[in-house]
Enzyme design. Sequence first.
Site, PDB file in Angstrom:
ATOM      1  N   HIS A 123      25.464  -3.121  14.718  1.00 52.06           N
ATOM      2  CA  HIS A 123      25.706  -3.387  16.247  1.00 52.06           C
ATOM      3  C   HIS A 123      26.726  -4.417  16.585  1.00 52.06           C
ATOM      4  CE1 HIS A 123      24.545  -4.391  20.319  1.00 52.06           C
ATOM      5  NE2 HIS A 123      23.563  -3.357  20.382  1.00 52.06           N
TER       6      HIS A 123
ATOM      7  N   GLU B 138      29.841   0.108  17.864  1.00 51.46           N
ATOM      8  CA  GLU B 138      28.637   0.184  17.171  1.00 51.46           C
ATOM      9  C   GLU B 138      28.821   1.392  16.190  1.00 51.46           C
ATOM     10  OE1 GLU B 138      25.153  -0.509  19.308  1.00 51.46           O
ATOM     11  OE2 GLU B 138      26.227  -1.474  20.673  1.00 51.46           O
TER      12      GLU B 138
HETATM   13  O1  TA6 Z   1      23.836  -1.340  21.872  1.00 55.59           O
HETATM   14  C1  TA6 Z   1      23.386  -0.872  23.323  1.00 55.59           C
HETATM   15  C2  TA6 Z   1      22.275  -1.478  23.342  1.00 55.59           C
HETATM   16  O2  TA6 Z   1      21.045  -0.417  22.988  1.00 55.59           O
HETATM   17  C3  TA6 Z   1      21.764  -1.823  24.890  1.00 55.59           C
HETATM   18  O3  TA6 Z   1      21.128  -1.050  25.718  1.00 55.59           O
HETATM   19  C4  TA6 Z   1      21.297  -3.265  24.881  1.00 55.59           C
HETATM   20  O4  TA6 Z   1      20.095  -3.229  24.902  1.00 55.59           O
HETATM   21  C5  TA6 Z   1      21.929  -3.498  23.701  1.00 55.59           C
HETATM   22  O5  TA6 Z   1      21.861  -2.544  22.802  1.00 55.59           O
HETATM   23  C6  TA6 Z   1      21.339  -5.226  23.291  1.00 55.59           C
HETATM   24  O6  TA6 Z   1      20.151  -5.016  22.672  1.00 55.59           O
HETATM   25  P1  TA6 Z   1      19.324  -6.259  22.372  1.00 55.59           P
HETATM   26  O7  TA6 Z   1      17.910  -5.737  22.014  1.00 55.59           O
HETATM   27  O8  TA6 Z   1      20.121  -6.833  21.285  1.00 55.59           O
HETATM   28  O9  TA6 Z   1      19.366  -7.331  23.528  1.00 55.59           O
END
Ligand code: TA6
Length: 279
Positions: free
Chosen positions: A157, A257
């Site tokens: 991510h 990601e």
């Molecule tokens: O990668 C996108 C995502 O799934 C968004 O929906 C948002 O939730 C982001 O990840 C960050 O998630 P986190 O749990 O690290 O705040």
Amino acid sequence: MLLTDSINIQTRDNIQLLHINNAFATAEISLFGGHILSFTPKHDNRDRLWLSKKAIFDGTTAIRGGIPVCWPWFGAHKSNSDLAAHGYVRTQTWDILNTEETDTGTIIKLTPQTSIGEGLEGKAQLTLEVHVGQQLKIQLHTTNIGDSPLTYDCALHSYFTISNITQCELFGLSEQYSDKTRDYQLFETPKPYRFNEETDRVHLETPSTLTIIDKQIKTDIQSTGHDSIVVWNPWQDKSINMLDMENDSYLTMLCVETAITKSQTVNPNETHVLEQIII
Ligand code: TA6
């Protein structure tokens, strides 16, 4: 555990950080989460990764920025909404399996203290292999150590640092994406791919190379082993409501990601590798 000459251990709050400094680059990896925090090649001295100034380093929550390891699911768990988003390995301490110096950089192998947990059917061994060189190569290895097929999702991510989200462009995507901000409806990838609102998209394609161009500065992102690419920027309202982000810090970050969001199945004794290379 013997650390090579390029690595030393520092602490921040109560988290141990590996600081890597070799001929090619510097990098930092938190043992909490197996979480790469920075990567700065020496040829241009530009950190490719974004880390929130309000990131929390107390070991209670995932660090905001760098490259969180989402495993063995991505986003919300498919059947149990009580479980933490993005799985359970980004919020536990990882151990160092091995470190090695090569003529192209430093290799660090890490593994979470447990790869088995609520929300995963089956037994897996997870290892993260990080190669810090002219480029940053990250490989997430999932080995099925059980006796039945293992199905999971995961993502690297990655948060990339940019000068201004409204002035950058993403190249390399062209097909449909599922838009989380519009009830997961399908849309065509915009051309040019620019950003002017909250963006939370799963692109249902597997490009090998993506490029962020930000005021003529180019960052290439190579992916293998993925079934989708996720693009995320929380924009202003969400940033204001996130404890670990400054209100306007959405302006200087973009998540691209390398992900598996449509379920990967690995048979017993087999290994799947999800890889991202940052250039
Ligand atoms: O990668 C996108 C995502 O799934 C968004 O929906 C948002 O939730 C982001 O990840 C960050 O998630 P986190 O749990 O690290 O705040």
